[in-house]
Design a protein around this motif. Structure first.
Motif, short mmCIF file in Angstrom:
data_model
loop_
_atom_site.label_atom_id
_atom_site.label_comp_id
_atom_site.label_asym_id
_atom_site.label_seq_id
_atom_site.Cartn_x
_atom_site.Cartn_y
_atom_site.Cartn_z
N VAL A 231 -6.62 22.14 0.99
CA VAL A 231 -5.55 22.51 0.08
C VAL A 231 -4.30 21.66 0.31
N THR A 232 -3.80 21.67 1.53
CA THR A 232 -2.51 21.02 1.80
C THR A 232 -2.59 19.51 1.62
N LEU A 233 -3.56 18.88 2.26
CA LEU A 233 -3.64 17.42 2.25
C LEU A 233 -3.83 16.85 0.85
N PRO A 234 -4.78 17.36 0.04
CA PRO A 234 -4.91 16.81 -1.32
C PRO A 234 -3.67 17.04 -2.19
N SER A 235 -2.97 18.14 -1.96
CA SER A 235 -1.79 18.44 -2.77
C SER A 235 -0.59 17.58 -2.42
N LEU A 236 -0.64 16.92 -1.26
CA LEU A 236 0.49 16.10 -0.82
C LEU A 236 0.23 14.61 -1.03
N ARG A 237 -0.68 14.28 -1.93
CA ARG A 237 -1.03 12.87 -2.13
C ARG A 237 0.18 12.02 -2.48
N GLN A 238 0.98 12.49 -3.42
CA GLN A 238 2.13 11.71 -3.84
C GLN A 238 3.20 11.63 -2.76
N GLU A 239 3.44 12.74 -2.07
CA GLU A 239 4.44 12.72 -0.98
C GLU A 239 4.00 11.79 0.16
N GLY A 241 2.12 9.21 -0.22
CA GLY A 241 2.31 7.86 -0.74
C GLY A 241 3.75 7.39 -0.61
N VAL A 242 4.69 8.29 -0.88
CA VAL A 242 6.11 7.93 -0.74
C VAL A 242 6.44 7.64 0.72
N CYS A 243 5.96 8.50 1.62
CA CYS A 243 6.22 8.29 3.05
C CYS A 243 5.65 6.97 3.54
N LEU A 244 4.42 6.67 3.15
CA LEU A 244 3.81 5.41 3.58
C LEU A 244 4.56 4.21 3.01
N THR A 245 4.96 4.31 1.76
CA THR A 245 5.69 3.20 1.14
C THR A 245 7.00 2.93 1.85
N LEU A 297 7.25 -12.73 3.47
CA LEU A 297 7.47 -11.33 3.85
C LEU A 297 7.48 -10.43 2.63
N MET A 298 8.11 -10.87 1.53
CA MET A 298 8.11 -10.08 0.31
C MET A 298 6.69 -9.90 -0.23
N LEU A 299 5.89 -10.95 -0.20
CA LEU A 299 4.51 -10.85 -0.66
C LEU A 299 3.70 -9.91 0.24
N LEU A 300 3.97 -9.96 1.54
CA LEU A 300 3.27 -9.07 2.47
C LEU A 300 3.61 -7.62 2.18
N VAL A 301 4.88 -7.35 1.87
CA VAL A 301 5.28 -5.99 1.49
C VAL A 301 4.53 -5.53 0.25
N LEU A 302 4.45 -6.41 -0.76
CA LEU A 302 3.75 -6.05 -1.99
C LEU A 302 2.26 -5.80 -1.75
N VAL A 303 1.65 -6.65 -0.91
CA VAL A 303 0.23 -6.49 -0.61
C VAL A 303 -0.04 -5.15 0.08
N CYS A 304 0.87 -4.72 0.92
CA CYS A 304 0.69 -3.45 1.64
C CYS A 304 1.04 -2.23 0.78
N VAL A 305 2.05 -2.36 -0.07
CA VAL A 305 2.59 -1.20 -0.79
C VAL A 305 1.86 -0.93 -2.10
N LEU A 306 1.53 -1.98 -2.86
CA LEU A 306 0.94 -1.77 -4.18
C LEU A 306 -0.39 -1.00 -4.14
N PRO A 307 -1.31 -1.29 -3.21
CA PRO A 307 -2.52 -0.47 -3.15
C PRO A 307 -2.23 1.00 -2.85
N ILE A 308 -1.24 1.26 -2.01
CA ILE A 308 -0.89 2.65 -1.71
C ILE A 308 -0.36 3.34 -2.96
N GLN A 309 0.49 2.65 -3.71
CA GLN A 309 1.01 3.22 -4.95
C GLN A 309 -0.11 3.50 -5.94
N ARG A 310 -1.08 2.61 -6.00
CA ARG A 310 -2.20 2.79 -6.92
C ARG A 310 -3.08 3.97 -6.51
N LEU A 311 -3.33 4.11 -5.21
CA LEU A 311 -4.20 5.18 -4.74
C LEU A 311 -3.55 6.54 -4.86
#
Length: 317
Positions: A231-239, A241-245, A297-311
């Motif tokens: 219950v808790t973990l699936p419901s916090l997907r967006q939160e 994602g924000v924390c990881l980003t 460094l900017m490209l590395l940030v995008l490579v790490c963050v964009l998949p997280i945003q998509r997921l």
């Protein structure tokens, strides 16, 4: 006859000049959109001047060999070749990747555990006090946090004194000055700073979960662990994602804590791209190479963050 014939063109002219509903609708929305753009225009101008223009100039500078003062010499992709072939620069980028574990994954995992406990055992004024204490490291300036942790982790700091007091003096060391422990020690400081932010975001997300979901899980015989996973973990997907980003960007763009606590030492053990960009540009006068490292460094940030945003995109279950 004449009047009848004369009236027909008048009717056609009226029909021609009278706006159709579709045209009137378009005109109205055009006026509304124009008014909206006028409100947004100051922010767009500021964004273009202080964000987009520096980005374009950084990419431009990365193609030149320039000391920031004299005449720039065209270098093409030589600066990028240097970034990806220089062993020191590769190590520096690797340090930032290692810090992702401390700055991002540890605060998010611990934040989930702490947020679950806070949601269960704290209510009313006591809960407010607990959340305030947890968020306090995020409010403290990073410079002050770096100085305080430098004192704590020094050879005669409180942590080493505590280790000696319990008979673990052999473990004590200058944590920020040792080649083996300097980078993890900086990571611990970052994890401490970001833990409160992740916890508060996750507690807020948990407060929005429908209690009926927990009741249904209990009726099905779910225990606390199963309830958390189902219950808790699936419901916090967006939160999550924000924390990881936020935390991944903080790890890759870290500067304050490293500069105050270790200045990148010992050697290059704690040097991160943000600190190296500063040194290359302002100390070594290699603006082109510093700009190339900034683009990477900017490209590395995008490579790490964009998949997280998509997921993590989409509606909550």
């Amino acid at each position: 006859m004449t009047s009848a014939l004369g009236s027909a063109p008048t009717g056609r002219d009226d029909r021609r000049v009278r706006p159709t509903p579709t045209r009137a609708h378009r005109l109205r929305w055009a006026r509304v959109a124009g008014t909206g753009w006028l409100y947004v225009l100051p922010a767009l101008v500021m964004y273009a001047v202080f964000v987009l223009r520096p980005l374009v100039l950084t990419f431009q500078y990365s193609l030149y060999d320039w000391n920031g003062i004299g005449v720039a010499r065209w270098a093409g992709l030589d600066n990028y070749v240097t970034v990806f072939t220089d062993s020191d620069l590769l190590k520096i980028i690797g340090n930032a990747v290692v810090l992702i574990v401390f700055f991002s994954f540890i605060p998010v995992v611990l934040g989930l555990l702490v947020a679950s406990m806070v949601r269960r055992i704290t209510t009313g004024a006591f809960g407010t006090v607990v959340r305030t204490i947890l968020f306090l490291p995020q409010v403290i300036p990073l410079v002050a946090a770096g100085i305080a942790w430098s004192w704590l982790l020094s050879s005669n700091g409180l942590i080493n004194q505590a280790l000696r007091a319990v008979g673990l003096g052999g473990v004590a060391r200058a944590w920020l000055g040792d080649f083996d422990t300097a980078l993890p020690a900086v990571g611990v400081i970052g994890a401490w700073v970001l833990l409160g932010l992740c916890t508060i975001l996750l507690v807020t997300g948990m407060s929005k979960i429908d209690p009926a979901l927990y009741e249904a899980a209990r009726l099905d015989g779910a225990g606390p662990v199963r309830e958390f996973l189902a219950v808790t973990l699936p419901s916090l997907r967006q939160e999550i994602g924000v924390c990881l980003t936020v935390t991944i960007i903080a790890a890759l763009a870290s500067f304050d804590i490293v500069y105050i606590s270790t200045s990148g030492g010992p050697g290059l053990q704690t040097t991160v791209p943000g600190l190296e960009i500063y040194r290359l540009a302002f100390s070594q006068r290699q603006v082109g190479l510093a700009s190339a490292l900034a683009v990477v460094l900017m490209l590395l940030v995008l490579v790490c963050v964009l998949p997280i945003q998509r997921l993590t995109r989409g509606e909550k279950p």
